[in-house]
Design an enzyme around this catalytic site. Sequence first.
Site, PDB file in Angstrom:
ATOM      1  N   GLU A 181      36.918  74.123  47.868  1.00 47.00           N
ATOM      2  CA  GLU A 181      38.345  73.897  47.610  1.00 47.00           C
ATOM      3  C   GLU A 181      38.412  73.240  46.239  1.00 47.00           C
ATOM      4  OE1 GLU A 181      41.579  72.645  46.727  1.00 47.00           O
ATOM      5  OE2 GLU A 181      41.234  70.956  48.086  1.00 47.00           O
ATOM      6  N   CYS A 211      45.422  68.306  43.758  1.00 43.23           N
ATOM      7  CA  CYS A 211      44.999  69.651  43.338  1.00 43.23           C
ATOM      8  C   CYS A 211      46.134  70.663  43.448  1.00 43.23           C
ATOM      9  CB  CYS A 211      43.794  70.110  44.148  1.00 43.23           C
ATOM     10  SG  CYS A 211      44.070  70.167  45.934  1.00 43.23           S
ATOM     11  N   GLU A 256      43.817  72.075  34.031  1.00 43.59           N
ATOM     12  CA  GLU A 256      44.251  71.141  35.070  1.00 43.59           C
ATOM     13  C   GLU A 256      44.127  69.719  34.530  1.00 43.59           C
ATOM     14  OE1 GLU A 256      43.605  70.547  39.833  1.00 43.59           O
ATOM     15  OE2 GLU A 256      41.804  70.775  38.613  1.00 43.59           O
ATOM     16  N   LYS A 298      29.157  62.905  52.186  1.00 45.16           N
ATOM     17  CA  LYS A 298      28.999  62.188  50.918  1.00 45.16           C
ATOM     18  C   LYS A 298      30.391  62.021  50.320  1.00 45.16           C
ATOM     19  CE  LYS A 298      28.888  62.530  46.849  1.00 45.16           C
ATOM     20  NZ  LYS A 298      29.660  61.811  45.754  1.00 45.16           N
TER      21      LYS A 298
END
Length: 474
Positions: free
Chosen positions: A244, A279, A379, A169
């Site tokens: 992750e 990331c 973040e 997906k």
Amino acid sequence: MDFGKIFIAGRWSEPASKDWIVVENPATREEIARVPACSSEDVDRAVKAASAAFPAWAAMPLEGRMALMERFLEQFRSLEPQLVDITVRELGSPVAFTTKSQVEYQYVRTRSYIDLAPKVPLFEKMAASSVYREPVGVVGCITPWNYPLGQVIQKIVPALLMGNTVVLKPSQHTPLSSYYLTEAIERAGFPEGVFNLVTGRGSEIGTALSTHPLVAMVSFTGSTSGGITVATNALRSVKRVSLELGGKSPYIILPGLKNWDEPIHILFNSIFLNSGQTCTAFSRLLVPRSEASAIEWRLAEISREYTVGDPRDPAVKLGPVSSERQFRKIRSYIEKGIEEGAKLLVGGVPSEPGPKEGWYVHPVIFTGVSNKMTIARDEIFGPVLCVIAYDSAEEAVAIANDTTYGLNAGVYGEKSLALKVARRIEAGNVYVNSSPRDTSAPFGGFKASGIGREGGVYGMLEFTQQKALFDTKL
């Protein structure tokens, strides 16, 4: 390419759902394509196809799976022009960066997995037993928008090589490159049902995959909050999970350098390229307080090299951010930084674009940042750098570790001290000076940055499970 279909059981087919998702070019805000907003019915078909294909695929010798992956890599390479073009258009990633990092680097990753596959310890003889590593089963792979090919390769290639079958997906924002990747798999001749592609919204398809009784494992890359949701759903039926997730990575410049140009370029390539939508981006720069003014002056000078503009221009380094939602999120954090008292060294609050203008955010560098500020804790996922001063190596390590995340870090300075500092940082990956990335090394994070590892032998082991046979009497 027909983006109106999905790939199940070795065939392109019509989705059960009649709902659609519009994919927009963030540089022009024009519609590129529409993909199916699949339903749980489509997921069920894909998972059942993968489950039916699993026994034969798992039983195939590793050499056979490797041969098919070699053919995939050949077909994948042949589609490079299409892959570059569609990634530039769906993500807004500049063409030079897209070619090198978004596309060509995925050949390197795939090659690494193929070469390392025979070295995975699938059998080990113990004192009174034999330990085997076997495939897990059907793996649901849920990938993000920021590296639409890279994150797919990191999951499907090791999963397939280890004998699992896959339902992919991709992100609803950047699903188009996965269609070309699927075409390469189809051309390579993988057996029916071994790989399946469904598109749709994360809230629906992610839930359907993570709760389906025939899915044995879910591998997810994305936000920490999204990972928690997926893992919670998966653990209700005790599925394996690999996550992750996010990061707020520190980059420490140690005292006494005579020239800061190399570490600054390493830093800027991390936080500014891909418009900061990485990331592992070094989003917190820690500098010696006694050298802060001089380093900040050089930061401002070098930042001029990081041009922003049309992603089709080979000279441009930053294109737009991926979407209106991303633009508004980043802008709100820049406004928050100003409100909290941080000083703007470079850049400012991005202006509202016109109706046909892209979602552009120019590089921003904040100085005078405290590690307690929101911009140093959250973040941001944009080209926003926080500069934090420290007085000693001990304090630098303490600041670096004062975060809920632990994905990536960097240290630049005299080698022996840099290594000592690096060993004390709580992160899954730490770069020392100008060391390059190693595709055979494990990739993943500490703390809220994830569970499990990707890359190399360790990344392949994630997609196996151990079985001990107590066979000394045989």
